[in-house]
Design a protein around this motif. Sequence first.
Motif, PDB file in Angstrom:
ATOM      1  N   UNK A  21       0.835  -1.202   0.000  1.00  7.86           N
ATOM      2  CA  UNK A  21       0.000   0.000   0.000  1.00  7.86           C
ATOM      3  C   UNK A  21       0.866   1.246   0.000  1.00  7.86           C
ATOM      4  N   UNK A  22       1.915   1.246   0.817  1.00  4.89           N
ATOM      5  CA  UNK A  22       2.826   2.389   0.883  1.00  4.89           C
ATOM      6  C   UNK A  22       3.509   2.617  -0.476  1.00  4.89           C
ATOM      7  N   UNK A  23       3.937   1.539  -1.152  1.00  6.03           N
ATOM      8  CA  UNK A  23       4.563   1.654  -2.470  1.00  6.03           C
ATOM      9  C   UNK A  23       3.594   2.199  -3.509  1.00  6.03           C
ATOM     10  N   UNK A  24       2.334   1.758  -3.455  1.00  6.41           N
ATOM     11  CA  UNK A  24       1.328   2.243  -4.384  1.00  6.41           C
ATOM     12  C   UNK A  24       1.051   3.725  -4.191  1.00  6.41           C
ATOM     13  N   UNK A  25       0.956   4.169  -2.930  1.00  4.61           N
ATOM     14  CA  UNK A  25       0.710   5.583  -2.628  1.00  4.61           C
ATOM     15  C   UNK A  25       1.887   6.436  -3.108  1.00  4.61           C
ATOM     16  N   UNK A  26       3.107   5.973  -2.853  1.00  2.00           N
ATOM     17  CA  UNK A  26       4.290   6.730  -3.288  1.00  2.00           C
ATOM     18  C   UNK A  26       4.397   6.784  -4.815  1.00  2.00           C
ATOM     19  N   UNK A  27       4.035   5.701  -5.501  1.00  2.00           N
ATOM     20  CA  UNK A  27       4.079   5.696  -6.965  1.00  2.00           C
ATOM     21  C   UNK A  27       3.074   6.689  -7.531  1.00  2.00           C
TER      22      UNK A  27
END
Length: 163
Positions: A21-27
């Motif tokens: 989830x954190x990677x998706x938000x940052x992307x």
Amino acid sequence: MNDTEDQVDEPPKKKSKLPLILGLVLALAGGGGGFYAVSSGLILGGGSTEDHTHEQEDLEVKDMPDVAFVPIEPLVISIGGTDVSHLRFRAQLEVRSTYREEVEKLMPRVVDVLNSYLRAVAVEDLSNNSALVRLRAQMLRRVQVVTGGDRVNDLLIMEFVLN
């Protein structure tokens, strides 16, 4: 039952979905920030539409350059040693309007220089893709030497056919 059998029966622990989830938000944040930076002109020099409007107004106000075109009589040149080919060549010289008459007076010399140069070119030299660019630069330089200084701005090749 053994202690090892008790350990095998336990279900495996679930991995946390927090990194995904954190990677998706940052992307998404990075993509949005990149889009904003490019569209606003912060990156890659996009500039604003106001800059483009001013540039177009500047282009419309400027007059056309004061040039004239002096035609060179068409040349048919034999090229090659044993296997003779013919080159049909036609061009025009771009000159300032004030130098037109002077360049026209020197046209026999210009034709002589171009004729001599093109006769010396080998057929193999013409088969290269960049040959026309190289030949044009060489011919322009020779014409500028004949006409003197900055009288001739460019050599425009109108016809270049090898038979």
